[in-house]
Design a protein around this motif. Structure first.
Motif, mmCIF file in Angstrom:
data_model
loop_
_atom_site.group_PDB
_atom_site.id
_atom_site.type_symbol
_atom_site.label_atom_id
_atom_site.label_comp_id
_atom_site.label_asym_id
_atom_site.label_seq_id
_atom_site.Cartn_x
_atom_site.Cartn_y
_atom_site.Cartn_z
ATOM 1 N N UNK A 117 0.821 -1.213 0.000
ATOM 2 C CA UNK A 117 0.000 0.000 0.000
ATOM 3 C C UNK A 117 0.854 1.262 0.000
ATOM 4 N N UNK A 118 2.065 1.202 0.534
ATOM 5 C CA UNK A 118 2.930 2.381 0.609
ATOM 6 C C UNK A 118 3.691 2.636 -0.690
ATOM 7 N N UNK A 119 3.896 1.630 -1.494
ATOM 8 C CA UNK A 119 4.718 1.757 -2.696
ATOM 9 C C UNK A 119 4.179 2.805 -3.685
ATOM 10 N N UNK A 120 2.879 2.826 -4.011
ATOM 11 C CA UNK A 120 2.404 3.855 -4.938
ATOM 12 C C UNK A 120 2.678 5.289 -4.455
ATOM 13 N N UNK A 121 2.641 5.504 -3.149
ATOM 14 C CA UNK A 121 2.921 6.834 -2.615
ATOM 15 C C UNK A 121 4.381 7.189 -2.821
ATOM 16 N N UNK A 122 5.282 6.232 -2.622
ATOM 17 C CA UNK A 122 6.703 6.488 -2.870
ATOM 18 C C UNK A 122 6.942 6.855 -4.330
ATOM 19 N N UNK A 123 6.253 6.173 -5.232
ATOM 20 C CA UNK A 123 6.382 6.485 -6.656
ATOM 21 C C UNK A 123 5.815 7.869 -6.949
ATOM 22 N N UNK A 124 4.694 8.223 -6.327
ATOM 23 C CA UNK A 124 4.109 9.553 -6.508
ATOM 24 C C UNK A 124 5.060 10.644 -6.012
ATOM 25 N N UNK A 125 5.737 10.401 -4.907
ATOM 26 C CA UNK A 125 6.725 11.356 -4.394
ATOM 27 C C UNK A 125 7.847 11.548 -5.411
ATOM 28 N N UNK A 126 8.293 10.466 -6.016
ATOM 29 C CA UNK A 126 9.346 10.554 -7.040
ATOM 30 C C UNK A 126 8.870 11.366 -8.240
ATOM 31 N N UNK A 127 7.653 11.112 -8.694
ATOM 32 C CA UNK A 127 7.101 11.846 -9.837
ATOM 33 C C UNK A 127 6.996 13.333 -9.505
ATOM 34 N N UNK A 128 6.485 13.650 -8.328
ATOM 35 C CA UNK A 128 6.331 15.048 -7.920
ATOM 36 C C UNK A 128 7.673 15.748 -7.863
ATOM 37 N N UNK A 129 8.658 15.081 -7.298
ATOM 38 C CA UNK A 129 9.985 15.665 -7.184
ATOM 39 C C UNK A 129 10.605 15.913 -8.557
ATOM 40 N N UNK A 130 10.501 14.935 -9.444
ATOM 41 C CA UNK A 130 11.048 15.092 -10.787
ATOM 42 C C UNK A 130 10.297 16.166 -11.572
ATOM 43 N N UNK A 131 8.985 16.247 -11.389
ATOM 44 C CA UNK A 131 8.193 17.248 -12.102
ATOM 45 C C UNK A 131 8.614 18.664 -11.713
ATOM 46 N N UNK A 132 8.982 18.862 -10.460
ATOM 47 C CA UNK A 132 9.396 20.192 -10.002
ATOM 48 C C UNK A 132 10.626 20.693 -10.744
ATOM 49 N N UNK A 133 11.466 19.774 -11.218
ATOM 50 C CA UNK A 133 12.693 20.188 -11.899
ATOM 51 C C UNK A 133 12.501 20.415 -13.397
ATOM 52 N N UNK A 134 11.335 20.076 -13.944
ATOM 53 C CA UNK A 134 11.062 20.287 -15.366
ATOM 54 C C UNK A 134 10.744 21.752 -15.603
ATOM 55 N N UNK A 135 11.353 22.318 -16.660
ATOM 56 C CA UNK A 135 11.037 23.702 -17.002
ATOM 57 C C UNK A 135 9.570 23.801 -17.357
ATOM 58 N N UNK A 136 8.912 24.817 -16.825
ATOM 59 C CA UNK A 136 7.468 24.978 -17.021
ATOM 60 C C UNK A 136 7.202 25.770 -18.305
ATOM 61 N N UNK A 137 7.238 25.052 -19.432
ATOM 62 C CA UNK A 137 6.936 25.665 -20.727
ATOM 63 C C UNK A 137 5.737 24.939 -21.324
ATOM 64 N N UNK A 138 5.078 25.615 -22.251
ATOM 65 C CA UNK A 138 3.917 24.995 -22.894
ATOM 66 C C UNK A 138 4.307 23.708 -23.603
ATOM 67 N N UNK A 139 5.444 23.714 -24.274
ATOM 68 C CA UNK A 139 5.846 22.529 -25.022
ATOM 69 C C UNK A 139 6.118 21.349 -24.083
ATOM 70 N N UNK A 140 6.702 21.617 -22.920
ATOM 71 C CA UNK A 140 6.934 20.530 -21.955
ATOM 72 C C UNK A 140 5.619 19.976 -21.423
ATOM 73 N N UNK A 141 4.652 20.856 -21.166
ATOM 74 C CA UNK A 141 3.338 20.386 -20.732
ATOM 75 C C UNK A 141 2.674 19.548 -21.821
ATOM 76 N N UNK A 142 2.804 19.971 -23.062
ATOM 77 C CA UNK A 142 2.225 19.212 -24.177
ATOM 78 C C UNK A 142 2.877 17.836 -24.275
ATOM 79 N N UNK A 143 4.207 17.785 -24.146
ATOM 80 C CA UNK A 143 4.912 16.498 -24.207
ATOM 81 C C UNK A 143 4.460 15.589 -23.066
ATOM 82 N N UNK A 144 4.302 16.140 -21.866
ATOM 83 C CA UNK A 144 3.840 15.345 -20.721
ATOM 84 C C UNK A 144 2.452 14.782 -20.987
#
Length: 178
Positions: A117-144
Motif C-alpha cells: 500500500x505504501x509503494x504507490x505513494x513512494x512512486x508519486x513522491x518521485x514523480x512530484x519531485x522530478x516534475x518540479x525540476x522540469x522547465x514549465x513551458x507549454x511545449x513541456x506540458x504538451x509532451x507530458x
C-alpha cells in the motif's frame, strides 16, 4: 576511501529498506545524495534519472551506478552497485529458503499488503519531485500530456515515448541549448 565506503553504506541502506522497485527508491536516493549529503545537484540527479531510464536494467541499479561513477570512478560505480543490490540478494535468498514454510502465513500476508500500500505513494513522491525540476513551458506540458495519453490510452510502450521525446529534443530544441 572513506567517502566510497560511506557511499556503499548509503546505497546499502536504500536497497535494504525500499520495497517496490526502482521508482520507489528515487525519493530515498534523492534525499540521501542530493539533499542530505550534497554529493550531486538536483539538476545532475534529474539527468542521471533520465539516463538511467534510457539504459536497460533496473532504474535504481543504473542510477546508483551512475552516481557511484560520478563520485568515485570505476570503484565508486562498483561499490554503489553492490550497495544497492546486496540487500535484495540476501533478502531473496532468505525469502526463497523460507517461502514454502511461510507462504500461507496470515501475518506475513498482512505485512506484504501493508508494504504494498505504501509503494504507490513512494512512486508519486518521485514523480512530484522530478516534475518540479522540469522547465514549465507549454511545449513541456504538451509532451507530458501526449506521453500520458500515449501510454495510458493507446498502450504505447514507454520505450517509444522516450525515443520520440529524445528525437523531438534533438530536432526541435537544439537551438535552445546552443
Amino acid at each position: 576511501m572513506k567517502k566510497l565506503l560511506t557511499m556503499y553504506w548509503t546505497f546499502f541502506k536504500i536497497g535494504a529498506f525500499t520495497f517496490g522497485g526502482g521508482y520507489a527508491m528515487i525519493p530515498l536516493i534523492e534525499a540521501e545524495v542530493v539533499t542530505r549529503r550534497n554529493w550531486i545537484s538536483k539538476e545532475e540527479f534529474v539527468d542521471i534519472i533520465v539516463i538511467s531510464q534510457s539504459f536497460p536494467g533496473a532504474l535504481a541499479v543504473n542510477c546508483s551506478t551512475f552516481i557511484g561513477y560520478k563520485l568515485g570512478g570505476l570503484m565508486g560505480a562498483i561499490l554503489a552497485l553492490l550497495g544497492v543490490i546486496m540487500p535484495s540478494f540476501f533478502i531473496i535468498l532468505v525469502v526463497a529458503a523460507l517461502f514454502v514454510e511461510f507462504r500461507n502465513n496470515y501475518i506475513i500476508d498482512l505485512i506484504f499488503k501493508g508494504i504494498g500500500a505504501a509503494v504507490p505513494i513512494l512512486i508519486l513522491v518521485a514523480i512530484t519531485s522530478l516534475f518540479k525540476s522540469v522547465k514549465k513551458t507549454y511545449i513541456n506540458y504538451i509532451i507530458i500530456i501526449l506521453s500520458i495519453i500515449a501510454i495510458a490510452v493507446f498502450k504505447v510502450s514507454p520505450i517509444w515515448v522516450v525515443i520520440c521525446s529524445a528525437l523531438y529534443g534533438i530536432i526541435f530544441l537544439r537551438k535552445q541549448v546552443e
